[in-house]
Scaffold this active site. Structure first.
Site, mmCIF file in Angstrom:
data_model
loop_
_atom_site.group_PDB
_atom_site.id
_atom_site.type_symbol
_atom_site.label_atom_id
_atom_site.label_comp_id
_atom_site.label_asym_id
_atom_site.label_seq_id
_atom_site.Cartn_x
_atom_site.Cartn_y
_atom_site.Cartn_z
ATOM 1 C CG HIS A 136 -33.677 37.025 12.252
ATOM 2 N ND1 HIS A 136 -32.305 37.050 12.237
ATOM 3 C CD2 HIS A 136 -34.076 38.225 11.746
ATOM 4 C CE1 HIS A 136 -31.889 38.204 11.728
ATOM 5 N NE2 HIS A 136 -32.938 38.935 11.439
ATOM 6 C CE LYS A 194 -26.998 44.898 3.808
ATOM 7 N NZ LYS A 194 -28.389 44.670 4.207
ATOM 8 C CB SER A 228 -27.818 40.662 11.915
ATOM 9 O OG SER A 228 -28.880 39.750 11.794
HETATM 10 P P1 ADP Z 1 -33.049 43.598 7.020
HETATM 11 O O1 ADP Z 1 -31.637 43.824 6.512
HETATM 12 O O2 ADP Z 1 -34.071 43.482 5.949
HETATM 13 O O3 ADP Z 1 -33.475 44.495 8.166
HETATM 14 P P2 ADP Z 1 -32.635 41.542 8.991
HETATM 15 O O4 ADP Z 1 -32.042 40.203 8.716
HETATM 16 O O5 ADP Z 1 -31.824 42.473 9.843
HETATM 17 O O6 ADP Z 1 -32.972 42.135 7.581
HETATM 18 O O7 ADP Z 1 -34.069 41.392 9.664
HETATM 19 C C1 ADP Z 1 -35.131 40.715 9.051
HETATM 20 C C2 ADP Z 1 -36.400 40.943 9.852
HETATM 21 O O8 ADP Z 1 -36.252 40.454 11.168
HETATM 22 C C3 ADP Z 1 -36.798 42.412 10.013
HETATM 23 O O9 ADP Z 1 -38.209 42.510 9.967
HETATM 24 C C4 ADP Z 1 -36.315 42.752 11.388
HETATM 25 O O10 ADP Z 1 -37.031 43.825 11.963
HETATM 26 C C5 ADP Z 1 -36.603 41.453 12.095
HETATM 27 N N1 ADP Z 1 -35.789 41.299 13.306
HETATM 28 C C6 ADP Z 1 -34.449 41.374 13.414
HETATM 29 N N2 ADP Z 1 -34.048 41.188 14.686
HETATM 30 C C7 ADP Z 1 -35.183 41.003 15.406
HETATM 31 C C8 ADP Z 1 -35.448 40.788 16.808
HETATM 32 N N3 ADP Z 1 -34.475 40.747 17.716
HETATM 33 N N4 ADP Z 1 -36.737 40.633 17.193
HETATM 34 C C9 ADP Z 1 -37.725 40.711 16.279
HETATM 35 N N5 ADP Z 1 -37.555 40.924 14.955
HETATM 36 C C10 ADP Z 1 -36.294 41.070 14.529
#
Ligand code: ADP
Length: 149
Positions: A18, A42, A128
């Site tokens: 992120h 959730k 995550s």
């Molecule tokens: P969600 O539950 O909406 O997927 P996340 O917190 O998992 O929320 O992710 C938020 C955003 O960050 C999403 O667009 C996801 O694809 C992006 N993201 C998560 N991990 C990575 C990573 N390692 N590299 C690039 N983008 C990421």
């Protein structure tokens, strides 16, 4: 016009993946709102306060970055915040397939444009959910997150 983007997610917890997307997006927007989506249905591993605190600590030196929480549709939150853009990261084709229809619907129905940055190779394997798996099993996930554990 202020170019404002919302970077929505669960951030349970925020990872270096992120952080990479947000930092690379800084030159593209005047303001970025990191928006923690709150879904009563959730179950989260980290509390909302913890998730917000981890993000605020990682970005406290960045004046153009704010951290907020929201419920409901991301596009409605964008409207309320006068944000023209949704920022998302793409790690792989699964991310792309998931994002495609949502982004197209948001553009058509809500007039909110989505912008995607490809994950940097060094952090594209981080999620995550992997962090939560390691945490649940008592492992050391400090190399994957921007906060100390
Ligand atoms: P969600 O539950 O909406 O997927 P996340 O917190 O998992 O929320 O992710 C938020 C955003 O960050 C999403 O667009 C996801 O694809 C992006 N993201 C998560 N991990 C990575 C990573 N390692 N590299 C690039 N983008 C990421």
């Amino acid at each position: 016009m202020t170019k404002r983007a919302v970077f929505p997610g669960s951030f349970d917890p925020i990872t270096l993946g992120h952080v990479d997307i947000i930092k690379r997006a800084l030159p593209l927007f005047d303001e970025i709102i990191i928006a923690i989506g709150v879904n009563a249905q959730k179950k989260y591993m980290f509390s909302l306060e913890e998730r917000k605190h981890f993000i605020e600590t990682a970005f406290n030196e960045y004046e153009s970055v704010q951290v907020k929480t929201y419920t409901g549709l991301t596009a409605d939150f964008c409207k309320a915040e006068n944000a023209q853009f949704i920022l998302r990261g793409l790690r792989n084709t699964a991310d792309f397939t998931y994002e495609q229809t949502i982004a197209q619907a948001n553009a058509k129905v809500m007039d909110v444009e989505s912008l995607f940055l490809l994950a940097s190779p060094a952090v594209s394997y981080i999620s995550s959910s992997i962090v939560r798996d390691i945490a649940r099993n008592g492992g050391d996930y400090s190399a994957l997150v921007p906060f100390s554990i």
